[in-house]
Write an enzyme that holds these catalytic residues in place. Structure first.
Site, PDB file in Angstrom:
ATOM      1  N   CYS A   1      22.820  -1.460  49.840  1.00 49.37           N
ATOM      2  CA  CYS A   1      24.106  -0.916  49.416  1.00 49.37           C
ATOM      3  C   CYS A   1      24.089  -0.547  47.937  1.00 49.37           C
ATOM      4  O   CYS A   1      24.875   0.275  47.495  1.00 49.37           O
ATOM      5  CB  CYS A   1      25.219  -1.909  49.709  1.00 49.37           C
ATOM      6  SG  CYS A   1      24.883  -3.546  49.063  1.00 49.37           S
TER       7      CYS A   1
ATOM      8  N   GLU B   1      33.195  -4.037  51.578  1.00 53.37           N
ATOM      9  CA  GLU B   1      32.102  -3.552  50.742  1.00 53.37           C
ATOM     10  C   GLU B   1      31.408  -2.478  51.543  1.00 53.37           C
ATOM     11  O   GLU B   1      30.714  -2.768  52.515  1.00 53.37           O
ATOM     12  CB  GLU B   1      31.175  -4.723  50.417  1.00 53.37           C
ATOM     13  CG  GLU B   1      30.359  -4.486  49.189  1.00 53.37           C
ATOM     14  CD  GLU B   1      28.912  -4.308  49.526  1.00 53.37           C
ATOM     15  OE1 GLU B   1      28.517  -3.134  49.715  1.00 53.37           O
ATOM     16  OE2 GLU B   1      28.208  -5.312  49.618  1.00 53.37           O
TER      17      GLU B   1
END
Ligand code: NDP
Length: 682
Positions: free
Chosen positions: A302, A263
């Protein structure tokens, strides 16, 4: 145990059953707001091959002895224990630069994810050690050879390499699915904020709730950790794309086909629909969401919005409104309650963000009007809004991520162009679209979806209930294609399955049933003098069966059922119309009449251990039933799941209704709740 935020702690790693320090003098870790030393960190000389072997052996074996429900309940107990101790973590979290609100996402968001996984697993997984997936695939005409997919926990360690921005959530959201799957974890937090993760792991281990070996911690650099992973281990990585791509190519990962989930950073977009006017509620919602995403965790998320895609005619209005809202951010030490935005995680991150803003300035101009800087000491950075007038031909604004309170405004002329701009991020975790027009929603979402793991549509109706652009949720996919890393971290059972091996098992139904703990059509059943409804959960066995006598269906029955229920559909009531129907030769019985008659045939009426019928699954009507047909039922105990925390459990019965020719007319699963003991013990 109490935290000593003012004492400089020497961080330790918990490996192979003991707390250990690195050989070298530790690197200092500083408070993001004050610059004061918080802890030192070092992992040199630690034996990581031994730690992995110990996790596989000690932790893996202990976890695999438990059922899915036992492991899920263990997580719930742990989440409760962490909730009681949460203030300790909140206090430590200030040093990372997080305000109390930011820390809520990290600490309580992380604990909440554990609770959510615990209850999801107990609802959607059986209380067994094997997870059966999908239907049985019959592979022979005579039903002597079938196939079934099963999932079993991998016998390795889940190695979680985490980012600095969510030291608690980043750990908890990954260990929850891994532990439910039955796989022990070795967590390696990012060094910068590892003191908070270390503190939490100390508290987790001190509860004694997790079996020994199921959680290890590595504080400091990863050393040769990844060189020792095998095909039974799983590596997950959250952080920069560059590190992730480098790790993905590690020989041990490539040669052993190690599952590697990544990720990485992504340039998430928020799109304001072409239907929205400046005085619409969607305009305000959009401004609030963009400003919030830029300032929460000082933009170090993120999922934060980096690209603000708006109709060209509203571009100036959006810039104006955003500057007004961002101008209200109070920057300072997060311990001060008046502060709404803390510093970046470290001075290094601040330098990094400023350098990336400089890169963005090659294609975009800074929108004037934002000049907050925050205190001079500490890693503070004020919000920066840029404007790129021709984003379709620009590159940096779609690829350079400034991991701080920074976003770029991008005007578009047609919706198609807005969608194309989202694609230029080359794959993102999330995009949001603000519109109140269904046709805009359809066109934009279908266009954006292949490039995103999640798309949130915001409008006036969902404004109060929306969980927002930036919140990954345990039940929804978190991860994105391409630049975002290609992983799927969260998303309900999907992430639990990530730690299990799917195996197609083939064999005769009786032996397949022995493997899966389920009765499978084609396997023998066992009928004795006791009706299965007279048996408590402790008496009932998989394969216990009942064959009922036959019941003839008459035309009067069909008409009675039709007038009684009001279902006078022509196929039941009108012979000629039924004949004109391609499926029937004349009037047919209602499907629900068949199901009702079946219940009348198999039910044992007296008070007993069967407490309730809570539904049916997979109901199919296979052969039409006409007046004069005689129905029989074969009922078989297919799956028995005692609940750990109740004095009853679920029993799934296979119910097969046949006609006088032995043809199946209906088949389904009857779902009941059955007492563990009957008569119930006082
Ligand atoms: P890194 O990629 O450098 O670090 C992420 C994790 O990987 C840390 O735990 C780090 O440990 C570890 N790591 C670094 N090198 C290695 C290695 N050779 N072997 C094994 N593990 C390694 O990212 P940062 O945390 O420094 O952040 C840099 C940038 O990443 C940010 O500026 C931002 O752009 C992006 N980012 C993206 C996030 C996301 O959620 N997608 C979250 C955070 C950052 P250590 O700290 O000990 O070096």
């Amino acid at each position: 145990m109490t935290a000593h935020p003012h004492k400089v702690r020497v961080l330790e790693s918990y490996l192979a059953g003991s707390w250990r320090q690195g050989k070298a003098e530790g690197k200092p870790l500083l408070d993001a707001a004050t610059g004061a030393p918080v802890a030192t960190i070092d992992a040199s000389g630690l034996d990581l091959a031994e730690a992995l072997a110990w996790g596989r052996d000690t932790g893996g074996k202990a976890l695999r002895k438990m059922t899915y429900h036992e492991r899920a309940l263990m997580l719930k107990t742990l989440a409760q224990a962490l909730t009681e101790q949460k203030e300790i973590f909140y206090q430590e979290s200030f040093a990372t630069g997080a305000t109390r609100k930011d820390s809520w996402i990290d600490i309580e968001g992380g604990i909440g994810t554990m609770f959510a996984y615990s209850s999801k697993a107990r609802r959607e997984m059986p209380n067994t050690r094997v997870f059966v997936e999908g239907a049985v695939e019959p592979l022979s005409r005579d039903n002597t050879f079938s196939g079934q997919h099963v999932l079993t926990p991998l016998q390795g360690v889940a190695v979680h390499i985490n980012a600095f921005n969510f030291p608690c959530w980043g750990m908890l959201e990954k260990i929850a699915p891994a532990l439910i799957a039955g796989v022990p974890c070795l967590v390696k937090p990012a060094s910068q904020t590892a003191y908070l993760t270390e503190l939490m792991v100390r508290h987790i281990l001190a509860t004694g709730i997790l079996p020994e070996g199921s959680l290890q911690l590595l504080c400091g650099s990863a050393g040769d950790l990844i060189d020792h992973v095998t095909g039974q281990d799983v590596v997950t990585f959250t952080g920069s794309a560059a590190t992730g791509q480098m790790l993905r190519k590690t020989p041990a990962i490539v040669q052993n086909s190690v599952r590697f989930s990544m990720e990485a950073d992504s340039l998430n977009a928020a799109v304001l629909g072409p239907d929205v006017r400046a005085d619409d509620p969607e305009f305000d919602l959009f401004i609030k969401e963009v400003a919030r995403e830029m300032t929460v965790k000082a933009g170090q998320k993120c999922t934060a919005i980096r690209r603000v895609i708006v109709p060209r005619k509203l571009s100036a209005a959006v810039a104006d409104a955003l500057c007004k809202r961002l101008g209200k951010a109070v920057i300072g030490d997060p311990r001060d309650e008046a502060v709404s935005m803390g510093p970046l995680a470290s001075a290094g991150q601040r330098e990094e963000v400023l350098a990336r803003v400089a890169d963005l300035k090659t294609e975009a101009e800074i929108v004037p009007g934002l000049d907050q800087k925050g205190p001079a000491k500490g890693a503070f950075a004020g919000p920066v809004l840029l404007h790129c007038d021709n984003p379709l031909s620009a590159e940096a604004v779609h690829s350079v991520e400034a991991f701080g309170p920074v976003a770029t405004l991008m005007p578009y002329d047609e919706l198609e162009e807005a969608v194309e701009l989202t694609h230029k991020g080359k794959g993102s975790l999330v995009a949001s679209l603000f519109t109140n027009d269904p046709s805009v929603a359809e066109e934009a979402v279908l266009g954006m979806a292949p490039f995103h793991g999640r798309v949130m549509i915001g409008n006036r109706q969902s404004a109060k209930s929306s969980t927002g652009h930036g919140s990954p949720l345990p039940m929804l996919v978190h991860g994105g294609p391409g630049r975002a890393g290609g992983g799927e971290e969260l998303g309900g059972l999907r992430s639990v399955k990530h730690y299990m091996q799917r195996t197609a098992v083939q064999g005769t139904p009786a032996l397949l049933g022995a493997v899966t703990g389920r009765w499978i059509s084609g396997a023998p059943g066992k009928e004795d003098s006791r009706h299965p409804f007279r048996k408590s959960l402790s008496d009932l066995k998989i394969g216990d069966q009942l064959h009922t006598k036959a019941r003839k269906v008459s035309l009067e029955d069909i008409e009675h059922f039709a007038t009684f229920t009001g279902d006078t559909f022509y196929a039941h009531m009108d012979e000629d119309a039924a004949k004109r129907n391609p499926f029937f030769e004349g009037r047919v019985a209602h499907g629900y009449l068949i199901v009702s008659f079946a219940a009348g045939l198999f039910v044992d009426p007296d008070e007993g251990p069967v407490l309730a019928n809570y539904g049916v699954d997979n109901l199919r009507f296979m052969t039409p039933v006409n007046a004069g047909d005689a129905l029989k039922v074969q009922l078989t105990a297919k799956e028995i799941s005692p609940r750990i925390s109740a004095d009853y459990g679920e029993v799934r019965w296979d119910c097969l209704v046949t006609n006088q020719n032995g043809e199946p007319v209906a088949q389904y699963d009857v779902l009941t709740l059955v007492a563990k003991e009957w008569p119930a013990s006082a």
